[in-house]
Design an enzyme around this catalytic site. Structure first.
Site, short mmCIF file in Angstrom:
data_model
loop_
_atom_site.label_atom_id
_atom_site.label_comp_id
_atom_site.label_asym_id
_atom_site.label_seq_id
_atom_site.Cartn_x
_atom_site.Cartn_y
_atom_site.Cartn_z
N HIS A 106 0.84 -1.25 0.20
CA HIS A 106 -0.28 -0.50 0.37
C HIS A 106 0.61 1.13 -0.43
O HIS A 106 2.21 0.73 0.31
CB HIS A 106 -1.04 -0.27 1.39
CG HIS A 106 -1.78 0.80 1.44
ND1 HIS A 106 -1.65 2.57 1.86
CD2 HIS A 106 -2.97 1.02 1.37
CE1 HIS A 106 -2.84 2.86 1.70
NE2 HIS A 106 -4.33 1.79 1.95
N GLN A 142 -4.79 -5.19 6.70
CA GLN A 142 -6.06 -5.71 5.98
C GLN A 142 -5.55 -6.94 6.31
O GLN A 142 -6.75 -7.58 6.27
CB GLN A 142 -4.75 -6.40 4.45
CG GLN A 142 -6.33 -6.14 3.32
CD GLN A 142 -8.03 -4.92 3.25
OE1 GLN A 142 -8.60 -5.51 3.48
NE2 GLN A 142 -7.67 -3.97 2.70
N CYS A 165 -4.60 2.37 -3.53
CA CYS A 165 -3.32 2.44 -3.15
C CYS A 165 -2.21 2.12 -2.93
O CYS A 165 -1.74 1.91 -2.27
CB CYS A 165 -3.32 3.57 -1.04
SG CYS A 165 -4.56 3.75 -1.39
N ASP A 204 2.25 -5.12 8.27
CA ASP A 204 0.95 -4.06 8.07
C ASP A 204 0.01 -5.01 8.11
O ASP A 204 -0.20 -5.20 6.95
CB ASP A 204 1.35 -3.11 6.75
CG ASP A 204 0.02 -2.29 6.15
OD1 ASP A 204 -1.35 -2.27 7.40
OD2 ASP A 204 0.16 -1.89 5.24
N LYS A 218 -10.69 -0.85 10.32
CA LYS A 218 -11.23 -2.03 8.82
C LYS A 218 -11.58 -3.49 9.74
O LYS A 218 -11.62 -4.87 9.18
CB LYS A 218 -9.50 -2.57 8.62
CG LYS A 218 -9.04 -1.19 7.61
CD LYS A 218 -8.55 -1.67 6.51
CE LYS A 218 -8.52 -0.69 4.84
NZ LYS A 218 -7.49 -0.38 4.66
#
Ligand code: PLP
Length: 404
Positions: free
Chosen positions: A121, A201, A362, A198, A224
């Site tokens: 991202h 997600q 993104c 990260d 999220k």
């Protein structure tokens, strides 16, 4: 037993209509919807104990402080961090990454190397490029294959004694690929590099255990995973967080201030300058409670069912291509119709009340890799149903008839 039809009752927004049709919300990778339980927590905060935290002796301030710190403990337990002070509450994934990237400015030397992946991202690319500009460190990129998987052989080749940091997302928001982060972390540690994952997600779909992963930093956003926007977390190992300098100066992050010298507060406050998103932090805790009450494994199993069902149905449409075909995937499907711009598909679907994402998500480097302007992305959550996927399929077929 888990039934999406029952779960949907918790989400008031799912009752609304869009363009005269019932809303079908398939943009969960961008943000998830908010259950009544979390909305109630937000209303309760502003109705009953809105106050600034860690400062006042008065009752409201103490109540707010207690709830905020309880939320931190929930987050700690959920991610299985060793210490509560290893959980820094931030405004979200992007903020969390920037705290680490900024902090490493004083820890890197010219010629040091930072490894990112081709699947990142933008929020996991740009802060590192800025860090490289500040320090003279060099950015290296783990390449990907046509299936949207990172090439581990190439990764091994990039690692050297110059490597100081490795940054990879757990799950790609654009393609849904689950990256082999256990392996990535292990290999990085063998040469003494730190790893930031990260998890924006991954958290909605996978139970994370930061100690078992032995990861150095792990970041996530509440919005999220059924929480509100504007709040998230940075997990960091205690020793590393102690080594990193503070990101922002201000109230709350200090121990003592004089004009000659200021000393910083202990963790986690060192990284929490200013009044935080108090209500958001508390609601983040409520979102974690909500998801755990259903069970992350239950959620994952059901979403996998949706993924398989939708993949099979979409591939029956002639001229439709799916990008991201790794065997290890979560419920994100990026696709295009031959000869049709993704934006046009998204516009027609919206007329039908179906919310999908179109564009580069993104993640422009991924789109460049496939040599496409973008994709249509449908991403499923545990409150979606097979009926909704059927409506998506009908909508895509309709778009194809209208546009080609
Ligand atoms: C959403 C997302 C981000 C950015 O999260 P913010 O909440 O916008 O800060 C970063 N990485 C991935 C993989 C994401 O899905």
């Amino acid at each position: 037993m888990f039934r999406a039809e029952d779960i949907r009752k918790d989400f008031p927004i799912l009752n609304r209509e869009v363009n005269g049709n019932p809303l079908i919300y398939l943009d969960n990778a961008a943000t998830s919807q908010t259950p009544q339980q979390v909305i109630d927590t937000i209303v309760d905060y502003y109705s009953n104990y809105n106050a600034n935290i860690h400062r006042g002796v008065h009752t409201l301030s103490q109540e707010a402080t207690d709830k905020y710190e309880q939320a931190r403990l929930k987050i700690q337990a959920h991610f299985h961090a060793k210490h509560a002070h290893e959980i820094i509450l931030t405004s979200g994934t992007t903020h969390s990454i920037n705290i680490v990237a900024s902090g490493f400015t004083s820890l890197l030397n010219e010629g040091d190397e930072i490894i990112v992946s081709a699947l990142e991202h933008h929020s996991n690319i740009v802060p590192w490029q800025m860090l490289c500009e500040r320090t003279g460190a060099i950015l290296k990129v783990i390449p990907m294959n046509q299936d949207g998987e990172l090439l581990m052989e190439a990764y091994h080749g990039l690692l050297s004694e110059k490597t100081k940091l490795v940054f990879v997302n757990h799950i790609s928001n654009a393609l849904g690929t689950i990256n082999p982060i256990e392996h990535i972390i292990e290999k990085a540690h063998q040469i003494g590099a730190a790893v930031l994952i990260d998890g924006a997600q991954a958290c909605p779909h996978i139970k994370i255990d930061v100690q078992k992963l032995d990861v150095d930093f792990y970041v996530a956003s509440a919005h999220k995973m059924c929480g509100p926007t504007g709040v998230g977390m940075l997990y960091g190992k205690e020793a590393l967080l102690k080594e990193l300098p503070p990101y922002q100066g201000g109230g709350e992050m200090i121990a003592e201030v004089t004009f000659e010298k200021t000393t910083y507060a202990d963790l986690p406050h060192k990284f929490e300058a200013g009044t935080p998103n108090i209500c958001g932090g508390i609601a983040f805790g409520a979102a974690i409670d909500y998801m755990n009450a259903i069970g992350i494994d239950t959620i994952a199993a059901y979403e996998n069912e949706l993924l398989e069902y939708a993949t099979k149905k979409l591939l029956e449409i002639e001229g439709l291509k799916i990008y991201g075909t790794s065997k290890r995937k979560t419920s994100v499907i990026s696709f295009n119709l031959e000869g049709v711009h993704p934006y046009d598909v998204g516009t027609i679907l919206d007329k039908l009340g179906i919310a999908v994402r179109t564009g580069h998500h993104c993640a422009q480097p991924i789109m460049n890799f496939y040599n496409i302007p973008g994709t249509v992305r449908a991403s499923f959550s545990f409150y979606n149903t097979k009926n909704e996927i059927d409506a998506l399929i009908d909508g895509v077929k309709k778009a194809q008839r209208m546009l080609s």
